[in-house]
Write a protein that holds these residues in place. Structure first.
Motif, PDB file in Angstrom:
ATOM      1  N   LYS A   8       0.815  -1.213   0.000  1.00 33.72           N
ATOM      2  CA  LYS A   8       0.000   0.000   0.000  1.00 33.72           C
ATOM      3  C   LYS A   8       0.845   1.258   0.000  1.00 33.72           C
ATOM      4  N   GLY A  24       3.496   1.266  -5.349  1.00 32.63           N
ATOM      5  CA  GLY A  24       2.080   1.357  -4.999  1.00 32.63           C
ATOM      6  C   GLY A  24       1.202   1.240  -6.234  1.00 32.63           C
ATOM      7  N   LYS A  26      -1.066  -0.685  -8.941  1.00 32.47           N
ATOM      8  CA  LYS A  26      -1.922  -1.854  -9.093  1.00 32.47           C
ATOM      9  C   LYS A  26      -1.941  -2.356 -10.530  1.00 32.47           C
ATOM     10  N   ASN A  41      -2.920   2.327  -5.637  1.00 30.75           N
ATOM     11  CA  ASN A  41      -3.776   1.895  -4.538  1.00 30.75           C
ATOM     12  C   ASN A  41      -4.696   3.015  -4.075  1.00 30.75           C
TER      13      ASN A  41
END
Length: 92
Positions: A8, A24, A26, A41
């Motif tokens: 995260k 971080g 995705k 995130n």
């Protein structure tokens, strides 16, 4: 639990406007030589420049390395999924 915190975490490191490391991440939503769109995130990120190239992408670590010449970097808001079709949204 430490692994979840690490995934995260978001950071940006830019070197000489020619190399950027972003954590971080995705997913890569879209990319071409002028624009790279990242899903983070906590929202999104738009990178603009010339001759942009994704050198490496590791979604398990949430890390991407982009090379090229950067003009700008901007964060975008996280969009909520809309389950309704366009007609249902209009008639609401």
């Amino acid at each position: 639990m430490d692994d979840m915190k690490e995934k995260k975490t978001h950071s940006v490191f830019m070197e000489n406007r020619e190399r950027m490391v972003v954590t971080g991440v995705k997913d890569v939503a879209n990319f071409n030589e002028d624009t790279v769109l990242l899903d983070l995130n906590q929202g999104g990120m738009q990178l603009k420049g010339n001759h942009l190239h994704i050198q490496s992408l590791d979604l398990q670590e949430g890390k991407v390395v982009v090379n090229g010449f950067f003009h700008s970097m901007a964060y975008t808001e996280k969009k909520e999924k809309q389950d309704k079709n366009w007609l249902e949204r209009i008639l609401k």
